[in-house]
Scaffold this motif. Structure first.
Motif, mmCIF file in Angstrom:
data_model
loop_
_atom_site.group_PDB
_atom_site.id
_atom_site.type_symbol
_atom_site.label_atom_id
_atom_site.label_comp_id
_atom_site.label_asym_id
_atom_site.label_seq_id
_atom_site.Cartn_x
_atom_site.Cartn_y
_atom_site.Cartn_z
ATOM 1 N N LEU A 2 6.558 -0.292 10.068
ATOM 2 C CA LEU A 2 6.867 -0.290 8.646
ATOM 3 C C LEU A 2 6.466 -1.637 8.076
ATOM 4 C CD1 LEU A 2 8.203 1.186 6.256
ATOM 5 C CD2 LEU A 2 10.374 0.144 6.948
ATOM 6 N N LEU A 3 5.562 -1.608 7.108
ATOM 7 C CA LEU A 3 5.083 -2.832 6.485
ATOM 8 C C LEU A 3 5.306 -2.764 4.991
ATOM 9 C CD1 LEU A 3 1.636 -3.178 8.297
ATOM 10 C CD2 LEU A 3 3.726 -4.411 8.837
ATOM 11 N N GLN A 4 5.644 -3.902 4.388
ATOM 12 C CA GLN A 4 5.768 -3.981 2.935
ATOM 13 C C GLN A 4 4.680 -4.900 2.416
ATOM 14 O OE1 GLN A 4 9.761 -4.422 1.413
ATOM 15 N NE2 GLN A 4 9.042 -5.509 -0.403
ATOM 16 N N VAL A 5 3.862 -4.383 1.500
ATOM 17 C CA VAL A 5 2.718 -5.133 0.978
ATOM 18 C C VAL A 5 2.803 -5.185 -0.546
ATOM 19 C CG1 VAL A 5 0.212 -5.251 0.836
ATOM 20 C CG2 VAL A 5 1.286 -4.356 2.907
ATOM 21 N N GLU A 6 2.671 -6.366 -1.104
ATOM 22 C CA GLU A 6 2.678 -6.506 -2.558
ATOM 23 C C GLU A 6 1.252 -6.413 -3.088
ATOM 24 O OE1 GLU A 6 4.792 -9.786 -4.227
ATOM 25 O OE2 GLU A 6 6.511 -9.558 -2.879
ATOM 26 N N THR A 7 1.051 -5.539 -4.079
ATOM 27 C CA THR A 7 -0.268 -5.380 -4.699
ATOM 28 C C THR A 7 -0.099 -5.221 -6.203
ATOM 29 O OG1 THR A 7 -0.314 -2.956 -4.657
ATOM 30 C CG2 THR A 7 -1.028 -4.095 -2.659
ATOM 31 N N GLY A 8 -1.216 -5.251 -6.907
ATOM 32 C CA GLY A 8 -1.211 -4.873 -8.311
ATOM 33 C C GLY A 8 -1.159 -3.355 -8.419
ATOM 34 N N ASP A 9 -1.310 -2.843 -9.624
ATOM 35 C CA ASP A 9 -1.293 -1.398 -9.836
ATOM 36 C C ASP A 9 -2.496 -0.776 -9.130
ATOM 37 O OD1 ASP A 9 -0.978 1.175 -10.707
ATOM 38 O OD2 ASP A 9 -1.517 0.772 -12.799
ATOM 39 N N LEU A 10 -2.240 0.172 -8.229
ATOM 40 C CA LEU A 10 -3.316 0.806 -7.465
ATOM 41 C C LEU A 10 -3.950 1.979 -8.207
ATOM 42 C CD1 LEU A 10 -1.710 0.869 -3.907
ATOM 43 C CD2 LEU A 10 -3.359 -0.780 -4.823
ATOM 44 N N GLY A 11 -3.335 2.432 -9.295
ATOM 45 C CA GLY A 11 -3.872 3.605 -9.995
ATOM 46 C C GLY A 11 -3.648 4.858 -9.166
ATOM 47 N N ASP A 12 -4.562 5.815 -9.287
ATOM 48 C CA ASP A 12 -4.455 7.039 -8.511
ATOM 49 C C ASP A 12 -4.937 6.787 -7.087
ATOM 50 O OD1 ASP A 12 -3.504 8.527 -10.670
ATOM 51 O OD2 ASP A 12 -5.536 8.937 -11.389
ATOM 52 N N VAL A 13 -4.052 6.891 -6.143
ATOM 53 C CA VAL A 13 -4.414 6.683 -4.736
ATOM 54 C C VAL A 13 -4.983 7.989 -4.197
ATOM 55 C CG1 VAL A 13 -3.569 6.131 -2.440
ATOM 56 C CG2 VAL A 13 -2.634 4.919 -4.421
ATOM 57 N N TYR A 14 -6.241 7.977 -3.812
ATOM 58 C CA TYR A 14 -6.877 9.191 -3.310
ATOM 59 C C TYR A 14 -7.377 9.047 -1.884
ATOM 60 C CZ TYR A 14 -11.182 6.731 -4.553
ATOM 61 O OH TYR A 14 -12.184 5.802 -4.642
ATOM 62 N N LYS A 15 -7.378 7.809 -1.344
ATOM 63 C CA LYS A 15 -7.793 7.608 0.040
ATOM 64 C C LYS A 15 -7.289 6.266 0.528
ATOM 65 C CE LYS A 15 -12.255 5.260 -0.622
ATOM 66 N NZ LYS A 15 -13.706 5.291 -0.342
ATOM 67 N N ILE A 16 -7.322 6.093 1.861
ATOM 68 C CA ILE A 16 -7.131 4.778 2.466
ATOM 69 C C ILE A 16 -8.288 4.520 3.417
ATOM 70 C CG2 ILE A 16 -4.615 4.715 2.289
ATOM 71 C CD1 ILE A 16 -4.601 5.366 5.351
ATOM 72 N N ARG A 17 -8.541 3.261 3.665
ATOM 73 C CA ARG A 17 -9.539 2.859 4.664
ATOM 74 C C ARG A 17 -8.827 1.972 5.673
ATOM 75 N NH1 ARG A 17 -13.187 -0.230 1.685
ATOM 76 N NH2 ARG A 17 -13.884 1.750 0.824
ATOM 77 N N VAL A 18 -8.948 2.321 6.937
ATOM 78 C CA VAL A 18 -8.294 1.564 8.001
ATOM 79 C C VAL A 18 -9.377 0.997 8.910
ATOM 80 C CG1 VAL A 18 -6.636 1.645 9.885
ATOM 81 C CG2 VAL A 18 -6.325 3.139 7.908
ATOM 82 N N SER A 19 -9.240 -0.264 9.285
ATOM 83 C CA SER A 19 -10.245 -0.870 10.158
ATOM 84 C C SER A 19 -9.584 -1.767 11.182
ATOM 85 C CB SER A 19 -11.265 -1.676 9.340
ATOM 86 O OG SER A 19 -10.619 -2.765 8.692
ATOM 87 N N CYS A 20 -10.305 -2.004 12.272
ATOM 88 C CA CYS A 20 -9.861 -2.902 13.342
ATOM 89 C C CYS A 20 -10.926 -3.967 13.556
ATOM 90 C CB CYS A 20 -9.672 -2.140 14.653
ATOM 91 S SG CYS A 20 -8.373 -0.914 14.636
ATOM 92 N N ASP A 21 -10.491 -5.131 13.974
ATOM 93 C CA ASP A 21 -11.435 -6.180 14.347
ATOM 94 C C ASP A 21 -11.969 -5.914 15.749
ATOM 95 O OD1 ASP A 21 -11.068 -7.583 11.970
ATOM 96 O OD2 ASP A 21 -9.351 -8.678 12.771
ATOM 97 N N ASP A 22 -13.249 -6.158 15.932
ATOM 98 C CA ASP A 22 -13.879 -5.983 17.241
ATOM 99 C C ASP A 22 -13.751 -7.293 18.019
ATOM 100 O OD1 ASP A 22 -15.287 -5.113 19.385
ATOM 101 O OD2 ASP A 22 -17.242 -5.067 18.393
ATOM 102 N N VAL A 23 -12.614 -7.456 18.677
ATOM 103 C CA VAL A 23 -12.367 -8.686 19.428
ATOM 104 C C VAL A 23 -12.565 -8.405 20.917
ATOM 105 C CG1 VAL A 23 -10.775 -9.635 17.730
ATOM 106 C CG2 VAL A 23 -9.879 -8.176 19.545
#
Length: 200
Positions: A2-23
């Protein structure tokens, strides 16, 4: 988690993008699902993922997009865009550098994606060759531009790029053409290793 993230207004959320670092030593991460809640309005979005982000598994993807699943809005389709990169027939046109691209459409962009695995046989980005790659993303609607470039790694990293074409899928007749006909090189052409190309 569970994470809490502060952002500005996101508008209509229609997708997310998730990425990992290649370490070094990273074997991958299995993402089952993703839930997003706006704490003030209590609006919720769910994302069914159930996939691996891994440099070693079949797709070798470290970036994935997922459409929002919500009763109040249509769930957008996910496409495997076919990105074809045309290298010119000039001496030194090929490159061994790492090439990345961002597709931009009326409905956002893909973020920067590395062009790792070509559908064509042989070494990629060679002189007078066309390499095609699959870039999976939530529908971008009409494509408007691409941003393509390389990291300058290796001897003679510059390349001569004729154009990039993009299709919505391997079976699609819809294709966008992004002509460049110039170098992506620190010493030739515009002396830049990244370019922004608008569709014709």
């Amino acid at each position: 988690y569970l994470l809490q993230v502060e952002t500005g207004d996101l508008g209509d959320v229609y997708k997310i993008r998730v990425s990992c670092d290649d370490v070094p030593g990273f074997e991958g991460w299995h993402l089952k699902s993703f839930h997003l809640e706006e704490l003030q309005t209590k609006q919720e979005w769910n994302f069914g993922c159930n996939c691996w982000l891994s440099p070693n598994r079949e797709e070798k993807e470290l970036v994935k997009e997922f459409p929002a699943v919500n009763e109040d809005q249509k769930t957008l389709p996910v496409y495997k865009y076919v990105v074809s990169v045309y290298i010119g027939d000039h001496w030194g046109a090929e490159t061994f550098a790492n090439v990345s691209i961002t597709l931009c459409g009326k409905r956002g962009d893909t973020g920067m994606r590395k062009l790792n695995t070509s559908l064509a046989k042989g070494r990629k980005f060679q002189r007078n060759k066309v390499d095609s790659f699959l870039v999976e993303a939530v529908s971008l609607s009409h494509l408007q531009k691409v941003v393509i470039g390389h990291d300058g790694e290796g001897y003679g990293a510059g390349m001569y790029l004729k154009m990039v074409t993009v299709k919505e899928s391997e079976d699609s007749d819809k294709e966008w053409v992004f002509p460049w006909w110039n170098w992506l090189d620190t010493h030739l052409g515009f002396c830049e290793t990244v370019c922004e190309i608008v569709t014709v």
